[in-house]
Design a protein around this motif. Structure first.
Motif, PDB file in Angstrom:
ATOM      1  N   GLU A  77       0.834  -1.198   0.000  1.00 44.53           N
ATOM      2  CA  GLU A  77       0.000   0.000   0.000  1.00 44.53           C
ATOM      3  C   GLU A  77       0.873   1.254   0.000  1.00 44.53           C
ATOM      4  OE1 GLU A  77      -3.767   2.078   0.298  1.00 44.53           O
ATOM      5  OE2 GLU A  77      -3.023   0.169  -0.480  1.00 44.53           O
ATOM      6  N   LYS A  78       0.529   2.208  -0.878  1.00 43.63           N
ATOM      7  CA  LYS A  78       1.169   3.529  -0.908  1.00 43.63           C
ATOM      8  C   LYS A  78       0.168   4.534  -0.352  1.00 43.63           C
ATOM      9  CE  LYS A  78       4.175   2.724  -4.912  1.00 43.63           C
ATOM     10  NZ  LYS A  78       5.449   3.029  -4.259  1.00 43.63           N
ATOM     11  N   MET A  79       0.610   5.319   0.625  1.00 43.09           N
ATOM     12  CA  MET A  79      -0.299   6.235   1.311  1.00 43.09           C
ATOM     13  C   MET A  79       0.275   7.642   1.341  1.00 43.09           C
ATOM     14  SD  MET A  79      -1.181   3.767   4.532  1.00 43.09           S
ATOM     15  CE  MET A  79       0.495   3.103   4.580  1.00 43.09           C
ATOM     16  N   LYS A  80      -0.609   8.623   1.212  1.00 44.20           N
ATOM     17  CA  LYS A  80      -0.264  10.021   1.416  1.00 44.20           C
ATOM     18  C   LYS A  80      -0.701  10.415   2.822  1.00 44.20           C
ATOM     19  CE  LYS A  80       1.313  11.383  -2.697  1.00 44.20           C
ATOM     20  NZ  LYS A  80       2.616  12.033  -2.909  1.00 44.20           N
ATOM     21  N   ASP A  88       3.275  16.978   3.313  1.00 45.29           N
ATOM     22  CA  ASP A  88       2.870  15.718   2.670  1.00 45.29           C
ATOM     23  C   ASP A  88       4.010  14.709   2.705  1.00 45.29           C
ATOM     24  OD1 ASP A  88       0.283  16.430   2.008  1.00 45.29           O
ATOM     25  OD2 ASP A  88       0.904  17.417   0.153  1.00 45.29           O
ATOM     26  N   ILE A  89       3.700  13.531   3.167  1.00 48.15           N
ATOM     27  CA  ILE A  89       4.669  12.432   3.227  1.00 48.15           C
ATOM     28  C   ILE A  89       4.069  11.234   2.509  1.00 48.15           C
ATOM     29  CG2 ILE A  89       6.071  10.957   4.713  1.00 48.15           C
ATOM     30  CD1 ILE A  89       6.678  13.905   5.094  1.00 48.15           C
ATOM     31  N   GLN A  90       4.859  10.581   1.665  1.00 52.23           N
ATOM     32  CA  GLN A  90       4.404   9.335   1.029  1.00 52.23           C
ATOM     33  C   GLN A  90       5.007   8.152   1.777  1.00 52.23           C
ATOM     34  OE1 GLN A  90       4.078   8.779  -3.324  1.00 52.23           O
ATOM     35  NE2 GLN A  90       5.363   6.978  -3.052  1.00 52.23           N
ATOM     36  N   LEU A  91       4.132   7.265   2.209  1.00 57.85           N
ATOM     37  CA  LEU A  91       4.553   6.107   2.993  1.00 57.85           C
ATOM     38  C   LEU A  91       4.270   4.845   2.193  1.00 57.85           C
ATOM     39  CD1 LEU A  91       5.630   5.798   5.973  1.00 57.85           C
ATOM     40  CD2 LEU A  91       3.306   5.114   6.561  1.00 57.85           C
ATOM     41  N   ASP A  92       5.301   4.041   1.956  1.00 62.30           N
ATOM     42  CA  ASP A  92       5.151   2.742   1.288  1.00 62.30           C
ATOM     43  C   ASP A  92       5.237   1.651   2.349  1.00 62.30           C
ATOM     44  OD1 ASP A  92       5.120   4.254  -0.950  1.00 62.30           O
ATOM     45  OD2 ASP A  92       6.980   3.494  -1.805  1.00 62.30           O
ATOM     46  N   ARG A 125      -4.487   2.531   6.847  1.00 64.22           N
ATOM     47  CA  ARG A 125      -4.404   3.936   6.442  1.00 64.22           C
ATOM     48  C   ARG A 125      -4.686   4.861   7.613  1.00 64.22           C
ATOM     49  NH1 ARG A 125      -8.162   2.439   1.345  1.00 64.22           N
ATOM     50  NH2 ARG A 125      -6.558   1.526  -0.025  1.00 64.22           N
ATOM     51  N   ARG A 129      -1.886   7.452   9.299  1.00 60.80           N
ATOM     52  CA  ARG A 129      -2.104   8.902   9.416  1.00 60.80           C
ATOM     53  C   ARG A 129      -1.952   9.355  10.875  1.00 60.80           C
ATOM     54  NH1 ARG A 129      -6.573   7.534   5.906  1.00 60.80           N
ATOM     55  NH2 ARG A 129      -6.087   8.117   3.755  1.00 60.80           N
ATOM     56  N   THR A 176       8.958   8.798   1.757  1.00 60.31           N
ATOM     57  CA  THR A 176       9.379   9.771   0.747  1.00 60.31           C
ATOM     58  C   THR A 176       8.939  11.169   1.165  1.00 60.31           C
ATOM     59  OG1 THR A 176       9.150   8.075  -0.960  1.00 60.31           O
ATOM     60  CG2 THR A 176       9.312  10.365  -1.691  1.00 60.31           C
TER      61      THR A 176
END
Length: 271
Positions: A77-80, A88-92, A125, A129, A176
């Motif tokens: 899952e890729k999450m913003k 904003d952080i992208q979490l894989d 998710r 967050r 990221t």
């Protein structure tokens, strides 16, 4: 002869019906799977008995069997998400999960076959967050990766354990950051590293200077003690001892002419 077709037709129809019934009644559960039995005329989903295990089963043709994979599965899952300061952080991330086989009937009855989309992903998710929102981008980038992973897992597990789902692990594979924030953090970390290296060199130089000072002080103290202990008599005895050793050497030619002021012989022609 005319009766044979009349007799054979019902038999043929019976055989066909029997084959159809057997085909609809036979259920094969594959390796790593389990089946939930649904009784159309018997109360619906069977929840008070263990699910059907691997192998061949015969059920009534009006009943159904829902097959679930009960081996460990993995979802990516890729999450913003947002950091504590709103960036904003992208979490894989990925999760290892499987249905609780003992309560497979309850899972099917209360949640259904799409439990991954209904329960697991929304919970991950939400936990991500909540957890990421407690940390700054610098903490996310450098030192808190393991803590984030552990906290997301713990918060997710508390919810899915009550939904007849077994959660084995959640892995945070990548965090990221926005490029500008990442570059700023890397510059800061580099400056901190250079500062630590400079402080280390200063401490090392101070320790070396202190070592040399102690060594020089020790030599000075030793020389002072030695000078205080030497007398003319001791020096003369040492000179005589050295002269005797030199005279005994087979490679030396000794010529003594007169003597020095201290009464010691003067040695010339030494080869």
């Amino acid at each position: 002869m005319e009766k044979l077709p009349k007799i054979g037709l019902p038999i043929l129809v019976g055989i066909v019906l029997f084959i159809i019934i057997i085909a609809k009644s036979a259920v094969t559960i594959g390796s790593g799977e389990a089946g939930v039995l649904y009784k159309t005329f018997g109360g619906g989903v069977v929840t008070d008995q263990p699910p059907l295990g691997e192998g061949f089963h015969v059920v009534a043709p009006w009943n159904k069997v829902y097959v679930y994979e009960v081996r460990r599965q993995e979802i990516f899952e890729k999450m913003k998400v947002l950091s504590s300061n709103g960036l904003d952080i992208q979490l894989d991330a990925s999760a290892w999960y499987k249905p609780d086989e003992r309560n497979l009937g309850k899972l099917h009855q209360e949640i259904g076959e799409d439990y991954l989309q209904r329960i697991i992903l929304p919970t991950i998710r939400s936990a991500a967050r909540s957890v990421v929102g407690r940390y700054t981008p610098e903490q996310l980038y450098s030192s808190k990766r393991d803590a984030i992973q552990r906290e997301i897992f713990e918060e997710t597990k508390k919810i899915v354990d009550e939904q007849y789902i077994v959660l084995d692990e959640i892995l945070v594979r990548d965090v990221t950051l926005p490029p500008t924030i990442k570059d700023a953090i890397e510059r800061k970390l580099k400056q901190e590293q250079e500062s630590l290296e400079y402080e280390f060199r200063l401490v090392t130089a101070e320790k070396e200077a202190e070592r040399q000072r102690i060594e020089a002080q020790g030599k000075a103290d030793a020389n002072r003690i030695l000078s205080a202990s030497l007398t003319d008599k001791i020096l003369q005895d040492k000179g005589i001892e050295a002269t005797n050793k030199l005279a005994e050497s087979p490679n030396s030619k000794v010529v003594i002419i007169g003597s020095g002021e201290s009464g010691m012989p003067i040695i010339l022609g030494n080869q």
